[in-house]
Motif scaffolding. Sequence first.
Motif, PDB file in Angstrom:
ATOM      1  N   GLU A 101       0.628  -1.212  -0.026  1.00 63.26           N
ATOM      2  CA  GLU A 101      -0.073  -0.105  -0.073  1.00 63.26           C
ATOM      3  C   GLU A 101       0.920   1.228   0.097  1.00 63.26           C
ATOM      4  O   GLU A 101       0.323   2.253  -0.459  1.00 63.26           O
ATOM      5  N   GLY A 102       2.142   1.076   0.623  1.00 66.83           N
ATOM      6  CA  GLY A 102       2.953   2.178   0.365  1.00 66.83           C
ATOM      7  C   GLY A 102       3.456   2.478  -0.786  1.00 66.83           C
ATOM      8  O   GLY A 102       3.494   3.715  -1.287  1.00 66.83           O
ATOM      9  N   MET A 103       3.557   1.548  -1.651  1.00 67.83           N
ATOM     10  CA  MET A 103       4.309   1.827  -3.038  1.00 67.83           C
ATOM     11  C   MET A 103       2.744   2.309  -4.009  1.00 67.83           C
ATOM     12  O   MET A 103       2.930   3.301  -4.539  1.00 67.83           O
ATOM     13  N   LEU A 104       1.569   1.945  -3.481  1.00 65.11           N
ATOM     14  CA  LEU A 104       0.424   2.351  -4.416  1.00 65.11           C
ATOM     15  C   LEU A 104       0.097   3.709  -4.004  1.00 65.11           C
ATOM     16  O   LEU A 104      -0.408   4.435  -4.933  1.00 65.11           O
ATOM     17  N   ALA A 105       0.445   4.047  -2.768  1.00 66.97           N
ATOM     18  CA  ALA A 105      -0.204   5.362  -2.325  1.00 66.97           C
ATOM     19  C   ALA A 105       0.526   6.541  -3.056  1.00 66.97           C
ATOM     20  O   ALA A 105       0.110   7.501  -3.645  1.00 66.97           O
ATOM     21  N   ILE A 106       2.031   6.240  -3.495  1.00 67.92           N
ATOM     22  CA  ILE A 106       2.672   6.995  -4.297  1.00 67.92           C
ATOM     23  C   ILE A 106       2.418   6.970  -5.597  1.00 67.92           C
ATOM     24  O   ILE A 106       2.381   7.861  -6.474  1.00 67.92           O
ATOM     25  N   ALA A 107       1.973   5.643  -6.107  1.00 70.68           N
ATOM     26  CA  ALA A 107       1.599   5.469  -7.641  1.00 70.68           C
ATOM     27  C   ALA A 107       0.366   6.420  -7.884  1.00 70.68           C
ATOM     28  O   ALA A 107       0.305   6.899  -9.051  1.00 70.68           O
ATOM     29  N   ARG A 108      -0.633   6.320  -6.880  1.00 72.74           N
ATOM     30  CA  ARG A 108      -1.792   7.262  -7.272  1.00 72.74           C
ATOM     31  C   ARG A 108      -1.588   8.511  -7.351  1.00 72.74           C
ATOM     32  O   ARG A 108      -2.266   9.281  -8.249  1.00 72.74           O
ATOM     33  N   SER A 109      -0.753   8.995  -6.372  1.00 73.99           N
ATOM     34  CA  SER A 109      -0.441  10.480  -6.414  1.00 73.99           C
ATOM     35  C   SER A 109      -0.024  10.962  -7.419  1.00 73.99           C
ATOM     36  O   SER A 109      -0.213  11.908  -8.237  1.00 73.99           O
ATOM     37  N   ARG A 110       1.148  10.094  -8.179  1.00 70.56           N
ATOM     38  CA  ARG A 110       1.823  10.255  -9.297  1.00 70.56           C
ATOM     39  C   ARG A 110       0.798  10.368 -10.548  1.00 70.56           C
ATOM     40  O   ARG A 110       0.859  11.317 -11.376  1.00 70.56           O
ATOM     41  N   ALA A 111      -0.176   9.488 -10.493  1.00 65.62           N
ATOM     42  CA  ALA A 111      -0.956   9.445 -11.727  1.00 65.62           C
ATOM     43  C   ALA A 111      -1.993  10.739 -11.685  1.00 65.62           C
ATOM     44  O   ALA A 111      -2.500  11.164 -12.544  1.00 65.62           O
ATOM     45  N   ASP A 112      -2.395  11.044 -10.513  1.00 68.00           N
ATOM     46  CA  ASP A 112      -3.145  12.328 -10.332  1.00 68.00           C
ATOM     47  C   ASP A 112      -2.285  13.448 -10.867  1.00 68.00           C
ATOM     48  O   ASP A 112      -2.895  14.460 -11.547  1.00 68.00           O
ATOM     49  N   THR A 113      -1.022  13.642 -10.428  1.00 65.59           N
ATOM     50  CA  THR A 113      -0.160  14.626 -11.019  1.00 65.59           C
ATOM     51  C   THR A 113      -0.091  14.692 -12.500  1.00 65.59           C
ATOM     52  O   THR A 113      -0.262  16.015 -12.921  1.00 65.59           O
ATOM     53  N   ALA A 114       0.046  13.544 -12.928  1.00 69.73           N
ATOM     54  CA  ALA A 114       0.285  13.465 -14.348  1.00 69.73           C
ATOM     55  C   ALA A 114      -1.281  13.569 -15.164  1.00 69.73           C
ATOM     56  O   ALA A 114      -1.294  13.296 -16.269  1.00 69.73           O
ATOM     57  N   ARG A 115      -2.223  13.620 -14.390  1.00 70.12           N
ATOM     58  CA  ARG A 115      -3.662  13.589 -15.130  1.00 70.12           C
ATOM     59  C   ARG A 115      -4.006  12.308 -15.763  1.00 70.12           C
ATOM     60  O   ARG A 115      -4.528  12.301 -16.785  1.00 70.12           O
ATOM     61  N   ILE A 116      -3.472  11.198 -15.399  1.00 70.83           N
ATOM     62  CA  ILE A 116      -3.855   9.801 -16.084  1.00 70.83           C
ATOM     63  C   ILE A 116      -4.944   8.992 -15.378  1.00 70.83           C
ATOM     64  O   ILE A 116      -5.051   8.905 -14.018  1.00 70.83           O
ATOM     65  N   SER A 117      -5.881   9.126 -16.131  1.00 65.48           N
ATOM     66  CA  SER A 117      -7.409   8.371 -15.716  1.00 65.48           C
ATOM     67  C   SER A 117      -7.507   6.959 -15.968  1.00 65.48           C
ATOM     68  O   SER A 117      -8.602   6.545 -15.562  1.00 65.48           O
ATOM     69  N   ASN A 118      -6.806   6.298 -16.833  1.00 66.38           N
ATOM     70  CA  ASN A 118      -7.033   5.053 -17.194  1.00 66.38           C
ATOM     71  C   ASN A 118      -6.170   3.881 -16.599  1.00 66.38           C
ATOM     72  O   ASN A 118      -6.172   2.967 -17.079  1.00 66.38           O
ATOM     73  N   VAL A 119      -5.748   4.411 -15.402  1.00 67.42           N
ATOM     74  CA  VAL A 119      -4.993   3.337 -14.893  1.00 67.42           C
ATOM     75  C   VAL A 119      -5.626   3.302 -13.363  1.00 67.42           C
ATOM     76  O   VAL A 119      -5.798   4.242 -12.631  1.00 67.42           O
ATOM     77  N   ALA A 120      -5.994   1.984 -12.893  1.00 67.22           N
ATOM     78  CA  ALA A 120      -6.395   1.832 -11.701  1.00 67.22           C
ATOM     79  C   ALA A 120      -5.522   0.941 -10.775  1.00 67.22           C
ATOM     80  O   ALA A 120      -5.006  -0.050 -11.115  1.00 67.22           O
ATOM     81  N   PHE A 121      -4.924   1.638  -9.891  1.00 64.46           N
ATOM     82  CA  PHE A 121      -4.109   1.169  -8.888  1.00 64.46           C
ATOM     83  C   PHE A 121      -4.770   0.318  -7.826  1.00 64.46           C
ATOM     84  O   PHE A 121      -5.731   0.747  -7.045  1.00 64.46           O
ATOM     85  N   GLU A 122      -4.399  -1.156  -7.676  1.00 68.95           N
ATOM     86  CA  GLU A 122      -5.166  -1.950  -6.888  1.00 68.95           C
ATOM     87  C   GLU A 122      -4.037  -2.984  -6.033  1.00 68.95           C
ATOM     88  O   GLU A 122      -3.158  -3.211  -6.388  1.00 68.95           O
ATOM     89  N   LEU A 123      -4.524  -2.617  -4.556  1.00 61.39           N
ATOM     90  CA  LEU A 123      -3.809  -3.771  -3.758  1.00 61.39           C
ATOM     91  C   LEU A 123      -4.183  -5.075  -3.971  1.00 61.39           C
ATOM     92  O   LEU A 123      -5.369  -5.622  -3.839  1.00 61.39           O
ATOM     93  N   ALA A 124      -3.258  -6.134  -4.254  1.00 60.87           N
ATOM     94  CA  ALA A 124      -3.553  -7.346  -4.490  1.00 60.87           C
ATOM     95  C   ALA A 124      -2.409  -8.324  -4.209  1.00 60.87           C
ATOM     96  O   ALA A 124      -1.365  -7.777  -4.404  1.00 60.87           O
ATOM     97  N   ASP A 125      -2.744  -9.572  -3.585  1.00 60.08           N
ATOM     98  CA  ASP A 125      -1.579 -10.421  -3.564  1.00 60.08           C
ATOM     99  C   ASP A 125      -1.468 -11.428  -4.632  1.00 60.08           C
ATOM    100  O   ASP A 125      -2.219 -11.478  -5.601  1.00 60.08           O
ATOM    101  N   ALA A 126      -0.481 -12.234  -4.528  1.00 62.53           N
ATOM    102  CA  ALA A 126      -0.348 -13.243  -5.517  1.00 62.53           C
ATOM    103  C   ALA A 126      -1.709 -14.367  -6.047  1.00 62.53           C
ATOM    104  O   ALA A 126      -1.571 -14.799  -7.092  1.00 62.53           O
ATOM    105  N   GLN A 127      -2.142 -14.329  -4.817  1.00 63.06           N
ATOM    106  CA  GLN A 127      -3.155 -15.435  -5.036  1.00 63.06           C
ATOM    107  C   GLN A 127      -4.300 -14.928  -5.917  1.00 63.06           C
ATOM    108  O   GLN A 127      -5.415 -15.720  -6.481  1.00 63.06           O
ATOM    109  N   PHE A 128      -4.277 -13.734  -6.219  1.00 65.89           N
ATOM    110  CA  PHE A 128      -5.620 -13.039  -6.826  1.00 65.89           C
ATOM    111  C   PHE A 128      -5.493 -13.359  -8.531  1.00 65.89           C
ATOM    112  O   PHE A 128      -6.492 -13.556  -9.241  1.00 65.89           O
TER     113      PHE A 128
END
Length: 221
Positions: free
Chosen positions: A80-107
């Motif tokens: 989640e630490g990585m994803l929080a930064i990723a979401r912030s970066r996407a917002d800054t870049a105005r990227i709307s077609n990427v969904a960042f999702e917390l998921a483990d290997a089993q998914f």
Amino acid sequence: MSSASPTNSDQHAVQFWDKFAPRYAKMKIHNQENYEKKLGEAREFLSKDMNVLELGCGTGTTAIKLALSVRHIRATDFSEGMLAIARSRADTARISNVAFELADAQFLSTLEAQFDAAIAFNLLHLVPDPDQVIGEIAAVLKPGGVFISSTFCFGDGRNLLQPIAKLGHRFGLLPSIHFLKSETLLQTMISHGLLEERMWQHGRGKTAFIIVRKPLADPTT
């Protein structure tokens, strides 16, 4: 760049990447020229009608850079630490077609063959069972879909780093690392029915960039 894909039992790995995330986000890409070359070659196999799965998306660098080349990217990581930064970066870049999702290997095992492409940069040497993950990636690709990967293959070089890596992992300074060999990695992909499209190495042969494709279904079946 990306972090590892998780297992439910490996909380040590989750804690490592969550703690490491802010520092990781500030790190420069080791070889920007080779990274841009990989992105360029990846784009050759992508198109704007594609739905893409990224595994181990880390702080979102690759997903954000490839977002305009596809319809949608489902970018996953277990930190989640990585994803929080990723979401912030996407917002800054105005990227709307990427969904960042917390998921483990089993998914992966819960998904059907629904993706036109899958991406895993700097991931397969970090997962507990690379063979299993590759098999599950093959299963979630549509017929004709591509798997684009970049993997540290430390097994191709001298194994002097292996005891250091094990010691670093024991003291929480490094994640668990597999010393993969590039040819073995490629043959594992082939064993899961994937066909080689492209492969090259850099960094004295220790990083393998591999693109493989799932065959088209037999139209007579």
